[in-house]
Write an enzyme that holds these catalytic residues in place. Sequence first.
Site, PDB file in Angstrom:
ATOM      1  N   LYS A 272      43.582 107.722  69.371  1.00  0.00           N
ATOM      2  CA  LYS A 272      44.630 108.098  70.321  1.00  0.00           C
ATOM      3  C   LYS A 272      44.515 107.355  71.651  1.00  0.00           C
ATOM      4  O   LYS A 272      45.518 107.103  72.307  1.00  0.00           O
ATOM      5  CB  LYS A 272      44.603 109.602  70.563  1.00  0.00           C
ATOM      6  CG  LYS A 272      45.093 110.392  69.377  1.00  0.00           C
ATOM      7  CD  LYS A 272      45.347 111.844  69.732  1.00  0.00           C
ATOM      8  CE  LYS A 272      46.143 112.548  68.664  1.00  0.00           C
ATOM      9  NZ  LYS A 272      45.363 112.744  67.415  1.00  0.00           N
TER      10      LYS A 272
ATOM     11  N   GLU B 268      53.288 115.735  75.407  1.00  0.00           N
ATOM     12  CA  GLU B 268      53.207 116.944  74.605  1.00  0.00           C
ATOM     13  C   GLU B 268      51.842 116.931  73.936  1.00  0.00           C
ATOM     14  O   GLU B 268      51.259 115.869  73.719  1.00  0.00           O
ATOM     15  CB  GLU B 268      54.303 116.943  73.533  1.00  0.00           C
ATOM     16  CG  GLU B 268      53.972 116.149  72.254  1.00  0.00           C
ATOM     17  CD  GLU B 268      53.834 114.640  72.454  1.00  0.00           C
ATOM     18  OE1 GLU B 268      54.281 114.137  73.507  1.00  0.00           O
ATOM     19  OE2 GLU B 268      53.249 113.971  71.566  1.00  0.00           O
TER      20      GLU B 268
ATOM     21  N   SER C 149      39.622 107.803  61.668  1.00  0.00           N
ATOM     22  CA  SER C 149      40.477 107.852  62.864  1.00  0.00           C
ATOM     23  C   SER C 149      39.832 108.539  64.057  1.00  0.00           C
ATOM     24  O   SER C 149      40.172 108.246  65.196  1.00  0.00           O
ATOM     25  CB  SER C 149      41.812 108.517  62.529  1.00  0.00           C
ATOM     26  OG  SER C 149      41.614 109.783  61.928  1.00  0.00           O
TER      27      SER C 149
HETATM   28  C1  PLP Z   1      45.833 113.064  66.161  1.00  0.00           C
HETATM   29  C2  PLP Z   1      44.959 112.602  65.096  1.00  0.00           C
HETATM   30  C3  PLP Z   1      45.479 112.166  63.854  1.00  0.00           C
HETATM   31  C4  PLP Z   1      46.933 112.225  63.498  1.00  0.00           C
HETATM   32  O1  PLP Z   1      47.761 111.378  64.214  1.00  0.00           O
HETATM   33  P1  PLP Z   1      48.434 110.084  63.586  1.00  0.00           P
HETATM   34  O2  PLP Z   1      49.483 109.730  64.566  1.00  0.00           O
HETATM   35  O3  PLP Z   1      48.997 110.447  62.242  1.00  0.00           O
HETATM   36  O4  PLP Z   1      47.383 109.051  63.472  1.00  0.00           O
HETATM   37  C5  PLP Z   1      44.587 111.677  62.906  1.00  0.00           C
HETATM   38  N1  PLP Z   1      43.257 111.636  63.139  1.00  0.00           N
HETATM   39  C6  PLP Z   1      42.734 112.062  64.312  1.00  0.00           C
HETATM   40  C7  PLP Z   1      41.257 111.993  64.505  1.00  0.00           C
HETATM   41  C8  PLP Z   1      43.559 112.547  65.323  1.00  0.00           C
HETATM   42  O5  PLP Z   1      43.015 112.976  66.472  1.00  0.00           O
END
Ligand code: PLP
Length: 408
Positions: A86, A108, A376
């Site tokens: 993010k 948001e 992620s």
């Molecule tokens: C917010 C988040 C997501 C989901 O968001 P995407 O826009 O689909 O990438 C996925 N993994 C983590 C660790 C997040 O914090």
Amino acid sequence: MDRAGYYGQFGGAFIPETLFSTIEELARQFREAREDSSFWRQYEEILSTYSCRPTPLTFAQNLTRHFGTSRIYVKREDLNHTGAHKLNNVIGQGLLAKRMGKTRVIAETGAGQHGVATATMAARFGLRCTIYMGEVDMERQRPNVFWMEQLGAEVVPVKDGTATLKDAINEALRDWVTNMDHTHYVLGTACGPHPFPEMVSYFQSIIGKEARTQIMEREGRLPSRVYACVGGGSNALGIFSGFMDDPVELVGVEAGGKGLDTGLHASRLASRDGSIGVAHGYKSYFLQDGEGQMRKTHSVAAGLDYVGVSPLLSWLKEKGRIRFEAATDWEVLEAFSLTVRKEGLVPALESAHAFSQAFKELPHMSHHDIVLINLSGRGDKDIFTVADALNDPEWKAFIQNKAGSYGA
Ligand SMILES: *Cc1c(COP(=O)(O)O)cnc(C)c1O
């Protein structure tokens, strides 16, 4: 409306007329920034000195041995500052806000992760910051509310509707209409009106660019499959973009919740429950009832339970470029535990969806394959959920003690 904002039938900018000029100005400024090579260099420079870019590519040797088929690589977005991919997006949008002369940002947030990332960026860039968050979410995610406030952001509770993410989005859009002269809306994923889907995936494309170079350096060839979890779709589009024109299979993994046949999930593309509609400023697949009312979603991962999905992903699904699957809460917890035990990596429950799907498919793959999984974000934030799910008695005692010490 600019056809550039459409991907097949998906996308567009369904916004109140008062926002037209603001959105147009944003699209123009983004186009200019994109053509200015010094902008991307500045973006990379900040991420390399303030976050952890380029993030490493880790060879998962123990998982590779465990499954005994393909070589498994993990792209380490968990090592970003604030713990997930993010930050890439908010730093990019923060630079753009500064370039446009804005002095305030709003956002948001559902689980609070995007709110914390935005508040962090605002502190660093000296911007005023307001975060809209459903009242119900604020109660559930108190630690993130605490940090946003420490970072100097004002967190505004939203009481409308179900007092969750979708209501927070509506409230943020309302603020933007009133304060657009000096305020930029930092949307958290590759959704919303044009140019947000394009802009957010552009900033996240840094993941795929790095990953492709890294895997070519390590292996001298491409992976056969790339896995990423899909909430709004930003981390998936980020890593997939590096392989879009290659003969590489791309697999997006949604939240299967308690199972696709239970209705308690957040799968818009892999299940049959999603349908095409317009909400939150764009056209895409949504989980809605016959009257276009948004349905309640469920996932063990708070970052994946959004009712909509990136118009880019809806389009790429229709074109057959990306395969979509869903992993259930239970499968995800199992994949989480295996990854922690085998590799000492602690994935966010969101990311564990990608691991879970890869683990399901690995037994059917071969020694010639290479698999790439996008990690992620890190899972430290999920300690409450994981400990609850695993029913750890000592953790329960700890929480009760803590509560007791406050006289609760
Ligand atoms: C917010 C988040 C997501 C989901 O968001 P995407 O826009 O689909 O990438 C996925 N993994 C983590 C660790 C997040 O914090």
